[in-house]
Design an enzyme around this catalytic site. Structure first.
Site, PDB file in Angstrom:
ATOM      1  N   LYS A  33      10.747 -54.284  -7.384  1.00 42.27           N
ATOM      2  CA  LYS A  33       9.446 -54.966  -7.284  1.00 42.27           C
ATOM      3  C   LYS A  33       8.697 -54.901  -8.614  1.00 42.27           C
ATOM      4  O   LYS A  33       8.170 -55.905  -9.096  1.00 42.27           O
ATOM      5  CB  LYS A  33       8.576 -54.315  -6.193  1.00 42.27           C
ATOM      6  CG  LYS A  33       9.169 -54.390  -4.801  1.00 42.27           C
ATOM      7  CD  LYS A  33       8.243 -53.786  -3.770  1.00 42.27           C
ATOM      8  CE  LYS A  33       8.065 -52.287  -3.920  1.00 42.27           C
ATOM      9  NZ  LYS A  33       9.309 -51.517  -3.718  1.00 42.27           N
ATOM     10  N   THR A  34       8.672 -53.697  -9.170  1.00 41.85           N
ATOM     11  CA  THR A  34       7.961 -53.553 -10.432  1.00 41.85           C
ATOM     12  C   THR A  34       8.646 -54.386 -11.513  1.00 41.85           C
ATOM     13  O   THR A  34       8.008 -54.982 -12.375  1.00 41.85           O
ATOM     14  CB  THR A  34       7.879 -52.056 -10.819  1.00 41.85           C
ATOM     15  OG1 THR A  34       7.239 -51.362  -9.746  1.00 41.85           O
ATOM     16  CG2 THR A  34       7.076 -51.852 -12.084  1.00 41.85           C
ATOM     17  N   GLN A 251       5.577 -47.257   1.864  1.00 45.12           N
ATOM     18  CA  GLN A 251       5.157 -46.332   0.816  1.00 45.12           C
ATOM     19  C   GLN A 251       3.642 -46.266   0.702  1.00 45.12           C
ATOM     20  O   GLN A 251       3.108 -45.909  -0.350  1.00 45.12           O
ATOM     21  CB  GLN A 251       5.761 -46.739  -0.525  1.00 45.12           C
ATOM     22  CG  GLN A 251       7.266 -46.615  -0.559  1.00 45.12           C
ATOM     23  CD  GLN A 251       7.820 -46.907  -1.939  1.00 45.12           C
ATOM     24  OE1 GLN A 251       7.658 -46.131  -2.862  1.00 45.12           O
ATOM     25  NE2 GLN A 251       8.463 -48.044  -2.084  1.00 45.12           N
TER      26      GLN A 251
HETATM   27  P1  ATP Z   1       9.327 -48.505  -5.976  1.00 49.89           P
HETATM   28  O1  ATP Z   1       9.193 -49.026  -4.582  1.00 49.89           O
HETATM   29  O2  ATP Z   1       9.814 -47.097  -5.991  1.00 49.89           O
HETATM   30  O3  ATP Z   1       8.127 -48.771  -6.804  1.00 49.89           O
HETATM   31  P2  ATP Z   1      10.515 -50.860  -7.132  1.00 49.89           P
HETATM   32  O4  ATP Z   1      10.833 -51.764  -6.005  1.00 49.89           O
HETATM   33  O5  ATP Z   1       9.317 -51.145  -7.910  1.00 49.89           O
HETATM   34  O6  ATP Z   1      10.547 -49.345  -6.622  1.00 49.89           O
HETATM   35  P3  ATP Z   1      11.866 -50.900  -9.660  1.00 49.89           P
HETATM   36  O7  ATP Z   1      11.281 -49.638 -10.183  1.00 49.89           O
HETATM   37  O8  ATP Z   1      11.370 -52.175 -10.187  1.00 49.89           O
HETATM   38  O9  ATP Z   1      11.801 -50.864  -8.067  1.00 49.89           O
HETATM   39  O10 ATP Z   1      13.438 -50.876  -9.836  1.00 49.89           O
HETATM   40  C1  ATP Z   1      14.217 -49.752  -9.471  1.00 49.89           C
HETATM   41  C2  ATP Z   1      15.370 -49.573 -10.443  1.00 49.89           C
HETATM   42  O11 ATP Z   1      16.285 -50.625 -10.309  1.00 49.89           O
HETATM   43  C3  ATP Z   1      14.924 -49.591 -11.886  1.00 49.89           C
HETATM   44  O12 ATP Z   1      15.723 -48.698 -12.622  1.00 49.89           O
HETATM   45  C4  ATP Z   1      15.206 -51.026 -12.302  1.00 49.89           C
HETATM   46  O13 ATP Z   1      15.430 -51.140 -13.687  1.00 49.89           O
HETATM   47  C5  ATP Z   1      16.456 -51.356 -11.511  1.00 49.89           C
HETATM   48  N1  ATP Z   1      16.613 -52.771 -11.171  1.00 49.89           N
HETATM   49  C6  ATP Z   1      15.730 -53.550 -10.515  1.00 49.89           C
HETATM   50  N2  ATP Z   1      16.211 -54.795 -10.331  1.00 49.89           N
HETATM   51  C7  ATP Z   1      17.430 -54.820 -10.901  1.00 49.89           C
HETATM   52  C8  ATP Z   1      18.436 -55.834 -11.057  1.00 49.89           C
HETATM   53  N3  ATP Z   1      18.293 -57.073 -10.576  1.00 49.89           N
HETATM   54  N4  ATP Z   1      19.569 -55.479 -11.703  1.00 49.89           N
HETATM   55  C9  ATP Z   1      19.750 -54.231 -12.175  1.00 49.89           C
HETATM   56  N5  ATP Z   1      18.848 -53.249 -12.064  1.00 49.89           N
HETATM   57  C10 ATP Z   1      17.698 -53.523 -11.432  1.00 49.89           C
HETATM   58 MG    MG Z   2       7.591 -50.029  -8.261  1.00 54.43          MG
END
Ligand code: ATP
Ligand code: MG
Length: 701
Positions: A33-34, A251
């Site tokens: 998401k981030t 979360q």
């Molecule tokens: P949270 O809910 O904990 O905030 P999030 O949904 O924001 O998590 P991110 O932090 O954006 O998730 O991504 C989690 C991990 O996965 C990071 O290391 C990110 O670089 C990697 N990632 C996200 N999308 C991809 C993708 N399409 N391909 C490869 N790696 C990815």
């Molecule tokens: Mg995040």
């Protein structure tokens, strides 16, 4: 990890390319998401927005800083510098700085921190009971986060206690107005008032931001959502709403502070054209970890159904460790770190990890006090660490002393700051003099500072007292003048050092501390603080605190924003250290190796003797556990105590119910379907190979 533009899956791409209307990405932990937000920033620039037209809102200053770093990698340093990436609070300061006068603030207003607020409340409610004042503070803050003022709060008050709190709130509002000060909640509430009531200002700010992106949307409160709405809804087209929110209802862990999941429910109602995009692939954790997390959160009622799967293999099983007590637990955590650190090489799932560094580890816990024993053992083992989410640098007495001075420079009507500055260090102005000054200012409704120069006051005080007061007042005026005109790090530092010398602050520390060592350590904090302000004046630190400016600033400008910058620990020097953090402060972050410490009934889920465990509270605690588990990429150690300290006693420790809920022993039963398929295929292949071998052997006989 490199953020190459191509590394997005189709659902993420869809969110990134949806530019013409409101968009909500609703998905579980680690699903990227981030990442969607950082990539969407790049996309918006490509689509023609100027960097300063893009506002990205993060939950902490630290997250803002990280996001800017990532954006830098994607769009280059020049564009990244002008992006508005900040917390809601810092964004609020930005609005008030420009337009605060339109809601009755003078140009230089001060921002009170939590301790100041407590002081004002005790004073306003004539209360010497700190616990009661804290309850008021809490209640008033919750009311403000729901958008209520004291009148509305009085109407809404449920019992006699709340009625008292609402009356104190009224006095509190009056004092803040008199001091020209705002509290943290006002940093959201006042900008909202500005945008709601002032059409011109609204048009200007809506014009300013072409797109607003919000991370961790599930933890916004009612007022923050209103602010977002006011920023993005164009009066001519209510439904347009150019914003992107990303979040995860599983979360949501700040309900206790007024965050409300209603904001998520309301989005589709308030924005009929809202595009909702789920993400299902987890890119963070290995199978065992992800399953444990999914199992735990399955115990909560679902607001939205979500699936999460991972392409990584099972990886290492979750390690469950039973410890005798806190010390033993800390030793086990140290052993965990030392053991894995020795290994180096790839992560358990085969991803390249390189040599395992200290910064690949985090130890997470529910309550601040749990860090103490961990810190002791880490120090004993010579493992470098940092504590985040704990006591802030700005809570230290020496830093608060200096902040009081700076606030007084910014706003001479800030009475709490005046009182602290005039008595720290002591300068022969005693309680009696201050008492008279206070009476006088109360009677004539002027600030203490203004009262000080009044001629009629002189008649009531002796010449010596008046002389000291005038000397102080003149000094503050002179310092203010210089702070207003000094910028650039070297000049700023020279001015600040001169100030400390003038007021004799170092001597004051040595006089007031019993041990020289302690005084020296406090003085070194002071020096850190001075260096840090100086750097900001030189425009060298741009990210934290919401990166108000990246150009050079005057000492006075920096002084104004200090209260908003939560912690010096968020300075962002990338160091190779182990992170110790509360679960709350770990949100959004990830580490290859994670220890969850003290996973016991009473600690996690947390329960104090006074409070009842309602289903809602238990659910929020469960979400905390989910957040904790999903911080780990490759290895997760969950530790539980057989005996634990509770106040001064030692009590039997009961493993947290969340441990059973992880279903660690039934991993296969809850296997991801894709994983199961893979495993079955592999088993079949082995069997087939076995059969072929047998046949071959048979034929060969
Ligand atoms: P949270 O809910 O904990 O905030 P999030 O949904 O924001 O998590 P991110 O932090 O954006 O998730 O991504 C989690 C991990 O996965 C990071 O290391 C990110 O670089 C990697 N990632 C996200 N999308 C991809 C993708 N399409 N391909 C490869 N790696 C990815
Ligand atoms: Mg995040």
């Amino acid at each position: 990890m490199a953020d190459a533009p191509a590394s997005l899956n189709p659902a993420q791409l869809e969110a990134v390319h949806h530019l013409r209307g409101p968009c909500l990405v609703l998905a579980g932990a680690g699903s990227g998401k981030t990442r969607v937000i950082t990539h969407k920033i790049a996309r918006l620039l490509q689509a023609g927005l100027a960097p300063k037209q893009i506002a990205a809102i993060t939950f902490t200053n630290k997250a803002a800083q990280e996001m800017r770093e990532r954006a830098k990698g994607l769009v280059g340093p020049k564009a990244a510098k002008d992006l508005v990436i900040s917390t809601f609070h810092s964004l609020g300061v930005r609005l008030l700085r420009e337009d605060g006068q339109r809601v009755g603030l003078k140009e230089q207003f001060s921002i009170l921190d939590s301790d100041d607020v407590l002081g004002v409340l005790r004073d306003a409610g004539s209360c010497s009971d700190n616990a009661l004042a804290r309850r008021w503070q809490w209640t008033i803050s919750l009311w403000k986060n729901q958008g209520l003022d004291s009148e509305a709060a009085l109407r809404a008050a449920k019992d006699a206690d709340e009625q008292v709190a609402a009356r104190v709130m009224k006095l509190y509002e009056e004092r803040l107005a008199a001091y020209q000060a705002v509290d943290f909640d006002d940093l959201i509430g006042l900008p909202l008032k500005l945008l709601q009531r002032d059409e011109e200002a609204r048009a200007k700010w809506q014009e300013r931001f072409g797109h607003v992106l919000v991370d961790e949307y599930q933890d916004t409160n009612a007022v923050q959502y209103e602010l977002l709405k006011a920023l993005v809804s164009h009066p001519d087209d209510r439904r347009r709403g150019l914003f992107t929110a990303v979040g995860d209802d599983d979360q949501s862990i700040y309900g206790w502070r007024g965050a409300t999941i209603d904001n998520l429910k309301r989005l589709p109602e308030d924005w009929p054209t809202l595009k909702v995009i789920p993400l299902e692939q987890n890119y963070r954790s290995t199978g065992h970890i992800l399953r444990a997390a999914n199992n735990v959160i399955a115990g909560n009622p679902k607001l939205f159904e979500k699936k999460l799967w991972s392409e990584f293999g099972d990886g290492d099983p979750v390690r469950l460790v039973e410890c005798d007590g806190e010390e033993h637990e800390a030793e086990r955590a140290v052993a965990f770190i030392q053991g894995l650190r020795g290994q180096g090489g790839a992560l358990a799932d085969g991803r390249q990890g390189g040599q395992t560094k200290f910064s690949d580890f985090a130890v997470l816990y529910r309550a601040n006090h749990q860090s103490r024993v961990l810190e002791q053992k880490l120090r004993a083992a010579q493992i470098p660490y940092k504590v985040s989410g704990g006591t802030s640098f700005f809570d230290r007495a020496e830093i608060k002393d200096l902040c009081a001075w700076l606030r007084l420079l910014v706003n001479q009507d800030d009475d709490p700051a005046f009182l602290r500055a005039v008595t720290t260090p002591k300068r022969g102005i005693g309680h009696q003099t201050l008492g008279k000054l206070g009476e006088f200012s109360g009677k004539w409704k002027v600030s203490l500072f203004e009262a000080l120069f009044s001629e009629s006051l002189a008649a009531q005080l002796g010449p010596k007292a008046i002389g000291s007061l005038h000397e102080f007042g003149r000094y503050v005026n002179e310092l203010e003048h210089r702070a207003r005109h000094t910028q650039g790090s070297e000049d700023a530092k020279a001015l600040l050092l001169e100030w400390l010398k003038d007021i004799g602050y170092e001597q004051h520390l040595y006089d007031s501390e019993d041990s020289e060592k302690l005084a020296a350590s406090r003085w070194s904090n002071v020096m850190d603080f001075i260096d840090w302000i100086a750097k900001r004046c030189g425009g060298e630190i741009t990210q934290e605190g919401g990166n108000f400016e990246s150009e050079r600033q005057t000492v006075l400008q920096v002084a104004q924003t200090i209260s908003v910058i939560i912690s010096l620990a968020e300075r962002g020097d990338e160091q190779d250290v182990v992170t110790l953090s509360t679960l709350h402060a770990s949100k959004g972050l990830e580490w290859p190796h994670v220890v969850l410490a003290g996973v016991n009934e009473g600690l996690l889920p947390f329960k104090s003797d006074a409070e009842e465990m309602t289903p809602q509270r238990l659910e929020e605690e469960r979400r905390l556990m989910y957040v904790g588990i999903t911080r780990a990429r490759s290895t997760l150690m969950v530790s539980t105590l057989r005996r634990r300290k509770k106040g001064r006693e030692t009590v039997a420790g009961i493993p947290s119910r969340f441990i059973a809920e992880m279903k660690l022993n039934e991993a296969g039963a809850n296997e991801d379907p894709r994983e199961r398929l893979k495993r079955l295929r592999a088993e079949l292949a082995t069997k087939a190979a076995g059969v072929a071998e047998q046949q071959a052997a048979h034929r060969g006989r």
